[in-house]
Design an enzyme around this catalytic site. Structure first.
Site, PDB file in Angstrom:
ATOM      1  N   ASN A 319       0.845  -1.195   0.000  1.00 30.63           N
ATOM      2  CA  ASN A 319       0.000   0.000   0.000  1.00 30.63           C
ATOM      3  C   ASN A 319       0.879   1.244   0.000  1.00 30.63           C
ATOM      4  O   ASN A 319       2.089   1.163   0.232  1.00 30.63           O
ATOM      5  CB  ASN A 319      -1.009   0.004   1.160  1.00 30.63           C
ATOM      6  CG  ASN A 319      -0.360   0.160   2.520  1.00 30.63           C
ATOM      7  OD1 ASN A 319       0.802   0.538   2.645  1.00 30.63           O
ATOM      8  ND2 ASN A 319      -1.108  -0.127   3.571  1.00 30.63           N
ATOM      9  N   GLU A 320       0.269   2.379  -0.278  1.00 41.31           N
ATOM     10  CA  GLU A 320       1.042   3.597  -0.493  1.00 41.31           C
ATOM     11  C   GLU A 320       1.673   4.142   0.779  1.00 41.31           C
ATOM     12  O   GLU A 320       2.606   4.953   0.713  1.00 41.31           O
ATOM     13  CB  GLU A 320       0.186   4.682  -1.163  1.00 41.31           C
ATOM     14  CG  GLU A 320      -1.102   5.009  -0.470  1.00 41.31           C
ATOM     15  CD  GLU A 320      -2.286   4.222  -1.015  1.00 41.31           C
ATOM     16  OE1 GLU A 320      -3.357   4.818  -1.185  1.00 41.31           O
ATOM     17  OE2 GLU A 320      -2.143   3.007  -1.264  1.00 41.31           O
ATOM     18  N   GLN A 321       1.200   3.710   1.941  1.00 37.14           N
ATOM     19  CA  GLN A 321       1.786   4.188   3.190  1.00 37.14           C
ATOM     20  C   GLN A 321       3.179   3.614   3.434  1.00 37.14           C
ATOM     21  O   GLN A 321       3.861   4.033   4.366  1.00 37.14           O
ATOM     22  CB  GLN A 321       0.873   3.849   4.372  1.00 37.14           C
ATOM     23  CG  GLN A 321      -0.343   4.759   4.508  1.00 37.14           C
ATOM     24  CD  GLN A 321      -1.472   4.407   3.573  1.00 37.14           C
ATOM     25  OE1 GLN A 321      -1.407   3.436   2.833  1.00 37.14           O
ATOM     26  NE2 GLN A 321      -2.522   5.206   3.593  1.00 37.14           N
ATOM     27  N   GLY A 322       3.599   2.636   2.636  1.00 36.79           N
ATOM     28  CA  GLY A 322       4.958   2.119   2.748  1.00 36.79           C
ATOM     29  C   GLY A 322       5.070   0.674   3.155  1.00 36.79           C
ATOM     30  O   GLY A 322       6.176   0.171   3.357  1.00 36.79           O
ATOM     31  N   PHE A 350       6.310   5.832  -3.004  1.00 40.26           N
ATOM     32  CA  PHE A 350       5.792   6.522  -4.181  1.00 40.26           C
ATOM     33  C   PHE A 350       6.846   6.648  -5.281  1.00 40.26           C
ATOM     34  O   PHE A 350       6.506   6.683  -6.465  1.00 40.26           O
ATOM     35  CB  PHE A 350       5.225   7.888  -3.801  1.00 40.26           C
ATOM     36  CG  PHE A 350       3.831   7.815  -3.248  1.00 40.26           C
ATOM     37  CD1 PHE A 350       2.773   7.462  -4.070  1.00 40.26           C
ATOM     38  CD2 PHE A 350       3.566   8.071  -1.914  1.00 40.26           C
ATOM     39  CE1 PHE A 350       1.471   7.384  -3.577  1.00 40.26           C
ATOM     40  CE2 PHE A 350       2.280   7.996  -1.408  1.00 40.26           C
ATOM     41  CZ  PHE A 350       1.228   7.639  -2.235  1.00 40.26           C
TER      42      PHE A 350
END
Length: 534
Positions: A319-322, A350
């Site tokens: 996911n984009e949060q890492g 990102f």
């Protein structure tokens, strides 16, 4: 470094300041005590006034916490964020044109923190071209009074790029778990790292105050050096909040914090509803070794399906949060993950996404038009924003959008491997025009991206700038249940197939068997290696 109270920190904010806030979504590393202190001060004495709040990720529990605490007339001048869906009162202020509001790509805002930290002129990226973030299509504005251009279209060697402008930062609110007596901050009981380090560096570069909320204080020299995420040299003030939860709805979860892995049968199991049907059909697009993103909303069910089918080890969900590996969390805990294998700072995740590192991405879609354009950012008098949607959708090799065919009251039932529509949703998803463009179908077609649209009753693909119906659920009538609820007529594949009946049955689908022999292509040079044992 000084230890102070949240009220003392709030007292340092001045009228017109720009406040940067770390954290993500429904309480993941959100410095709630600090935000609440700002609200308390404003309600008590009417200050500070007209501040600018910047938070790359949406913040809130979709009621009164998080950024919603700033939704008081006169407190805010402007909000710049990835999404407002987590803070409805802020979105309402924007709808009423009582504040300036911009929703920009989460990844662009996150990466901009590093550009500000380094004193560079701003962020140059392709992310956002041909969407509502593009200055030609609105520049990310979500209220009429938002006049300033925060994003510019520029050209470098004949190619178009977007330039995200830097801004000054007067104060930043961050969160960690432990601070030692020198202000070094660790994050061992947080669900994400976010962009805490980059935010601290950016604020220091601007001459602003760096404030960290933590759960506890440790003796000087007792934090393992490798566990420190924010060095003490960057931290001015620390506020201790001993009861901070890992998310708003979860006080503590050892799997979210990475302290242990749980057995696959301990994962929640989805009930057989339209949401599980869609998550299952999306999961059928998985391939062994594929690196994937699973967005919030209905697609978070893919991780639970993969756990139920015992195929998490075959794929890499991110996911984009890492978070990398395991299964991203669903519901209000979305943004966290269980059983992950690695966690990186959000800007680096990102970088990987923007560089085309994702093989397959799974995201929600609210409105879709005949060209395959998608809107998730503003519709039906709601301001949502885009979060990481644009970074992800523009750059994945294969894009799979998941969502119910209609919305608002849809009820379905599964019977003997067939689907029955008990009550149709009141809102169409397949529309003649979009209020905002969050994903450009023609731009995706120009880049050769593969795009699918998965619903509980039909599956479409983007083909030469149009949508083609390629699958229909067993028990569904094409004219009555599909075409009658679309504002346009898609192309019908001459090889129209029936969706797999296993999607509509209670028992697991045995997706492991389907993955066998279907691997995502590896690097071509690996074929030069011998086939002997390692």
């Amino acid at each position: 470094m000084r230890i102070v109270t949240a009220a003392e920190v709030a007292g340092l904010l001045q009228d017109g300041d720009t406040l940067l806030i770390g954290g993500s979504g429904a309480g993941h590393a959100v410095p709630e005590a600090l935000i609440e202190a700002v609200e308390t001060r404003f309600l008590a004495d009417g200050t500070p006034e007209r501040i600018t709040a910047v938070h790359p990720v949406g913040l809130g529990d979709r009621t009164f916490r998080g950024a919603s605490r700033l939704a008081h007339k006169g407190l805010l001048k402007r909000v710049v964020c990835g999404t407002l869906v987590d803070s409805p009162p802020l979105a309402q202020l924007a709808l009423n044109d009582e504040i300036e509001a911009y929703t920009l790509p989460q990844g662009a805002l996150s990466q901009l923190m590093r550009e500000i930290a380094a004193g560079r002129p701003g962020l140059v990226t392709h992310v956002g071209l041909h969407t509502f973030v593009d200055p030609r299509l609105g520049g990310g504005r979500q209220s009429p009074r938002s006049k300033e251009d925060l994003v510019k279209l520029i050209e470098i060697e004949g190619k178009s790029w977007l330039f995200y402008k830097p801004f000054n930062i007067d104060m930043v609110f961050l969160r960690g778990t432990t601070a030692d007596e020198d202000g070094n901050i660790s994050m061992e009981q947080e669900a994400i790292f976010g962009d805490m380090l980059s935010m601290a560096q950016a604020t220091r570069r601007c001459g602003g105050l760096v404030v960290a909320q933590v759960k506890r204080i440790a003796k000087r020299g007792t934090l393992p050096a490798k566990s420190v995420k924010i060095p003490g040299m960057l931290v001015d003030l620390v506020v201790v909040e001993p009861h901070q939860p890992v998310t708003y709805q979860t006080q503590h979860d050892f799997a979210y914090t990475g302290e242990l892995r749980i057995p696959l049968d301990a994962f929640p199991t989805l009930a057989l509803t339209e949401r599980k049907i869609i998550a299952r059909r999306c999961a059928m697009e998985l391939r062994t070794g594929a690196i994937c993103n699973v967005g919030s909303g209905i697609c978070t069910g893919i991780g639970l399906v993969a756990a139920e089918e015992n195929i998490l080890h075959n794929i890499v969900l991110t996911n984009e949060q890492g978070l990398i590996g395991g299964a991203p969390a669903a519901g209000l805990d979305a943004g966290a993950a269980r059983n992950y294998s690695a966690i990186v700072d959000q800007p680096y995740q990102f970088d990987f996404y923007d560089g085309g590192g994702l093989d397959i991405a799974f995201l929600s879609a609210v409105e879709i038009d005949a060209e395959g354009n998608v809107n998730i950012s503003r519709f039906a008098d709601k301001i949502v924003g885009v979060g990481g949607f644009i970074n992800i959708s523009q750059n994945a090799k294969k894009m799979v959008f998941g969502g119910t065919f209609t919305a608002g009251g849809l009820k379905v039932r599964c019977e003997d491997g067939e689907l029955r529509i008990l009550q149709e949703g009141g809102h169409r998803k397949f529309v003649s025009s979009l209020q905002q463009t969050s994903y450009s179908g023609p731009f995706a077609n120009e880049r050769g991206q593969t795009t699918l649209f998965v619903t509980e009753r039909a599956v479409f693909r983007a083909l030469h700038g149009a949508l083609e119906l390629m699958e229909i659920a067993p028990g569904i009538d094409l004219e009555r249940d599909v075409l009658a609820h679309m504002a346009f007529r898609p192309q019908i594949s001459p090889d129209l197939k029936t969706m797999d009946a296993r999607l509509f049955r209670e028992e697991p689908m045995n997706l492991q068997e389907a993955l066998d022999g279907q691997s995502w292509p590896s690097h071509p040079r690996l074929s030069l290696l011998g086939k002997g044992e390692r």
